[in-house]
Design a protein around this motif. Structure first.
Motif, PDB file in Angstrom:
ATOM      1  N   GLU A 101       3.695  -4.194   3.737  1.00 15.20           N
ATOM      2  CA  GLU A 101       2.260  -4.085   3.502  1.00 15.20           C
ATOM      3  C   GLU A 101       1.467  -4.162   4.800  1.00 15.20           C
ATOM      4  OE1 GLU A 101       4.339  -5.964   1.755  1.00 15.20           O
ATOM      5  OE2 GLU A 101       3.931  -5.692  -0.380  1.00 15.20           O
ATOM      6  N   THR A 134       5.213   3.409   1.453  1.00 16.46           N
ATOM      7  CA  THR A 134       5.045   2.806   0.125  1.00 16.46           C
ATOM      8  C   THR A 134       6.078   3.370  -0.849  1.00 16.46           C
ATOM      9  OG1 THR A 134       2.684   2.521   0.526  1.00 16.46           O
ATOM     10  CG2 THR A 134       3.414   2.410  -1.761  1.00 16.46           C
ATOM     11  N   LEU A 138       8.449   0.224  -1.010  1.00 20.35           N
ATOM     12  CA  LEU A 138       7.803  -0.584  -2.056  1.00 20.35           C
ATOM     13  C   LEU A 138       7.998   0.026  -3.439  1.00 20.35           C
ATOM     14  CD1 LEU A 138       4.469  -1.615  -0.301  1.00 20.35           C
ATOM     15  CD2 LEU A 138       6.604  -2.894  -0.476  1.00 20.35           C
ATOM     16  N   ILE A 144      -0.702   0.044  -4.904  1.00 15.93           N
ATOM     17  CA  ILE A 144      -0.923   0.437  -3.507  1.00 15.93           C
ATOM     18  C   ILE A 144      -1.070   1.954  -3.397  1.00 15.93           C
ATOM     19  CG2 ILE A 144       0.083   0.472  -1.187  1.00 15.93           C
ATOM     20  CD1 ILE A 144       1.382  -2.248  -1.879  1.00 15.93           C
TER      21      ILE A 144
END
Length: 183
Positions: A101, A134, A138, A144
């Motif tokens: 992040e 991302t 992630l 996000i």
């Protein structure tokens, strides 16, 4: 006042994490209250203090540098903002304990600065890097990604690029999947 008192207490307990967290809150409060010159001075002080700490505290230093970048952008000093955004990213790349992040934040900050400076190819590069990171690191986090797609869609819209519809539509779809249609 509260955070300053907390810093004093944490200093007495030799709790570096507590001190740095409170210092970050003071910095954020200064800049959100519009005291940008005070915030810059305080950011400089925090950066100088964290340079003296062991590397394990570099995560805070990189955040303070990123904050200094953002403040410079707010006051229209884009070249200074760019310099500090790059410095923060470089430090984050060197450190072992930086979260995905935080890298995404660095890429988005750089994308926003390059956009403000009308360097659109560089802006797009960093925005796309944030999206790719991302997706790969992630697990396509919809919360996000919806924000990143929205930013990229707005960027393309500003440039009158047809890609804006694709990214803004996907941002809306992801947002609804996270928050529901009535949010």
């Amino acid at each position: 006042m509260f955070y300053q008192q907390a810093i004093t207490a944490y200093q007495q307990e030799k709790d570096t994490a507590g001190v740095l967290f409170c210092a970050a809150m003071i910095l954020e409060n200064k800049w959100k209250m519009g005291n940008l010159q005070q915030a810059l001075t305080y950011a400089d002080s925090l950066i100088g203090q964290t340079e003296k700490l062991p590397e394990k505290w570099g995560k805070y230093q990189s955040s303070f540098i990123a904050n200094k970048s953002t403040i410079n952008v707010y006051i229209g000093k884009f070249d200074e903002g760019l310099k500090y955004a790059r410095s923060s990213l470089k430090l984050r790349q060197r450190l072992a304990d930086i979260s995905t992040e935080e890298f995404i934040g660095s890429y988005m900050l750089l994308g926003a600065i390059f956009n403000a400076m009308h360097q659109y190819d560089s802006a797009e590069y960093y925005m796309l890097n944030a999206i790719n990171l991302t997706k790969t690191e992630l697990d396509n986090d919809p919360n996000i990604l919806s924000k990143l797609y929205n930013n990229l869609g707005a960027f393309y819209h500003h440039l009158d690029n047809h890609k804006s519809v694709e990214y803004l539509t996907e941002a809306a779809r992801l947002y609804i999947s996270v928050y529901g249609e009535n949010h």
